[in-house]
Design a protein around this motif. Structure first.
Motif, mmCIF file in Angstrom:
data_model
loop_
_atom_site.group_PDB
_atom_site.id
_atom_site.type_symbol
_atom_site.label_atom_id
_atom_site.label_comp_id
_atom_site.label_asym_id
_atom_site.label_seq_id
_atom_site.Cartn_x
_atom_site.Cartn_y
_atom_site.Cartn_z
ATOM 1 N N ARG A 47 -36.540 15.982 -5.854
ATOM 2 C CA ARG A 47 -35.302 16.501 -5.265
ATOM 3 C C ARG A 47 -35.363 16.544 -3.746
ATOM 4 O O ARG A 47 -34.331 16.564 -3.081
ATOM 5 C CB ARG A 47 -35.006 17.899 -5.810
ATOM 6 N N GLY A 94 -28.343 17.328 -9.438
ATOM 7 C CA GLY A 94 -26.987 17.685 -9.813
ATOM 8 C C GLY A 94 -26.219 16.519 -10.413
ATOM 9 O O GLY A 94 -25.456 16.685 -11.378
ATOM 10 N N LEU A 95 -26.407 15.311 -9.854
ATOM 11 C CA LEU A 95 -25.726 14.130 -10.381
ATOM 12 C C LEU A 95 -26.168 13.829 -11.810
ATOM 13 O O LEU A 95 -25.348 13.531 -12.686
ATOM 14 C CB LEU A 95 -26.013 12.924 -9.482
ATOM 15 N N LEU A 96 -27.477 13.907 -12.055
ATOM 16 C CA LEU A 96 -27.981 13.634 -13.394
ATOM 17 C C LEU A 96 -27.486 14.673 -14.392
ATOM 18 O O LEU A 96 -27.131 14.341 -15.528
ATOM 19 C CB LEU A 96 -29.517 13.599 -13.378
ATOM 20 N N ARG A 102 -23.933 17.098 -3.590
ATOM 21 C CA ARG A 102 -24.756 17.229 -4.789
ATOM 22 C C ARG A 102 -25.968 16.327 -4.639
ATOM 23 O O ARG A 102 -25.871 15.224 -4.139
ATOM 24 C CB ARG A 102 -23.931 16.827 -6.013
ATOM 25 N N ASP A 103 -27.122 16.807 -5.085
ATOM 26 C CA ASP A 103 -28.334 16.005 -4.975
ATOM 27 C C ASP A 103 -28.567 15.245 -6.282
ATOM 28 O O ASP A 103 -27.750 15.289 -7.210
ATOM 29 C CB ASP A 103 -29.531 16.889 -4.607
ATOM 30 N N LEU A 104 -29.671 14.520 -6.349
ATOM 31 C CA LEU A 104 -29.984 13.724 -7.531
ATOM 32 C C LEU A 104 -29.981 14.574 -8.793
ATOM 33 O O LEU A 104 -29.424 14.167 -9.827
ATOM 34 C CB LEU A 104 -31.355 13.055 -7.344
ATOM 35 N N ASN A 137 -28.763 22.996 -5.121
ATOM 36 C CA ASN A 137 -28.745 21.822 -4.251
ATOM 37 C C ASN A 137 -29.609 22.101 -3.028
ATOM 38 O O ASN A 137 -29.274 22.962 -2.208
ATOM 39 C CB ASN A 137 -27.306 21.508 -3.817
ATOM 40 N N ALA A 174 -24.726 16.368 -14.190
ATOM 41 C CA ALA A 174 -23.300 16.143 -14.427
ATOM 42 C C ALA A 174 -23.101 15.022 -15.450
ATOM 43 O O ALA A 174 -22.273 15.139 -16.366
ATOM 44 C CB ALA A 174 -22.601 15.798 -13.120
ATOM 45 N N HIS A 175 -23.864 13.921 -15.313
ATOM 46 C CA HIS A 175 -23.772 12.825 -16.268
ATOM 47 C C HIS A 175 -24.225 13.284 -17.659
ATOM 48 O O HIS A 175 -23.640 12.883 -18.679
ATOM 49 C CB HIS A 175 -24.620 11.649 -15.818
#
Length: 350
Positions: free
Chosen positions: A295, A150-152, A146-148, A171, A154-155
């Motif tokens: 990204r 995707g991480l953001l 997962r890239d940045l 991604n 998800a949070h």
């Protein structure tokens, strides 16, 4: 061996930095000057007043903070590229160019390949060799799940925060895109057909399907007409094209590019660390530069990954029409966000 006593300027600089709670040793001063991270001693003072220049004190303080015991100063090497770029002298431009070229060719060295081994031309033998070299680049590579972005997201989902929808791919480091990217690095866009590129993008595409269909149709129509609409791509000539761009770039333009890219990465990191509320993220994501830069390596961490991110951004600055102007616009947007009042508790901070 007896060392020469510190000069008056060196004593004054040591005292100024000491007043900020930091320590500078003789060895550090020697090394910083040798690396061209700090100007020669005869340039430290104002010719009119003989007082230490504030920018020299500031630079020495930064170096002292990044050189604390037990930490190698190379841990965040791209930050010191910024020092070379800021000085923009003939000597620092040479050092900056060498550092960028080393970083761009690091994937080749890790795979045991040299730039000279990449054959040119459109013969079947040259194409087959480039395909083989692309496979070597991928051996032992760890997939990025997962890239940045995707991480953001998800949070944000966990926190119940709504962000702008993704506009392109889920991604950019997905396996299908990485495999195609390795071939592009070796041979440029001539080695990957429009259909192959479309298939790779379609596997992770999150934008409107009809948009990807229109892009593909436009590329195919251009191919049939004998036009190559992929020429402006930074991957048009692969990694050899990147190396050539850095080798032949004007020294001042090269320094300008690194200054802009390092500043943008630092500003982005500060925003994400200190101001990552829903409103700020929405503004950052709702801009084409989120996809074109952030990204694709806009956040430069410490170490080799950070150096690779700055090197890639520098190549885009040099090669992609309009990219430098878009970066300046995005920098202005980030500066405004950073200057805005901090969010109050409960404003959707992630």
């Amino acid at each position: 061996m007896t060392r020469t006593p510190l000069s008056a300027a060196e004593r004054a600089l040591t005292a100024e930095v000491g007043g900020l709670g930091l320590t500078v040793t003789r060895h550090q001063l020697e090394r910083w000057r040798a690396k061209r991270w700090l100007a020669p001693t005869d340039q430290w003072t104002d010719p009119a007043t003989r007082a230490l220049r504030p920018d020299v004190v500031c630079r020495a303080a930064w170096l002292a903070a990044l050189s604390r015991p037990g930490r190698s100063i190379s841990w965040v090497g791209w930050a010191f590229w910024a020092f070379w770029a800021l000085d923009s002298t003939e000597q620092t431009a040479v050092l900056l160019r060498q550092a960028l070229l080393r970083t761009l060719q690091l994937p080749l060295r890790q795979a045991g390949v040299t730039l000279a081994q990449i054959p040119q031309g459109d013969s079947d033998a040259a194409f087959a060799t480039r395909q083989h070299l692309a496979e070597r680049l991928l051996r032992g590579r760890r997939a990025i799940g997962r890239d940045l972005d995707g991480l953001l997201r998800a949070h944000a989902t966990t926190a119940g925060v709504t962000l702008p929808g993704p506009r392109t791919v889920s991604n950019p480091f997905a396996a299908a895109l990485v495999r195609t990217g390795a071939r592009l690095l070796m041979g440029g866009t001539a080695d990957v057909s429009v259909e192959e590129l479309t298939d790779a993008w379609r596997s992770v595409w999150t934008g409107p399907p009809e948009l990807l269909d229109r892009i593909t149709a436009a590329h195919l129509a251009a191919d049939h007409a004998g036009d190559d609409v992929r020429t402006p791509s930074p991957l048009a000539h692969g990694l050899p094209g990147w190396v050539s761009a850095v080798e032949h770039a004007d020294a001042h333009l090269l320094c300008e590019a690194v200054r802009a890219c390092t500043k943008a990465s630092s500003t982005l990191a500060k925003l994400l660390l200190e101001r990552a509320d829903a409103q700020v993220l929405a503004v950052l994501m709702d801009d084409i530069m989120w996809d074109h830069r952030v990204r694709a390596g806009g956040l430069a961490p410490a170490g080799r990954l950070g150096e690779a991110a700055i090197a890639l951004s520098t190549v885009q600055y040099l090669l992609v029409p309009g990219w430098a102007q878009d970066l300046r616009r995005y920098q202005d947007r980030m500066d405004r966000l950073l200057a805005a009042p901090a969010p109050t508790p409960g404003d959707g901070v992630l």
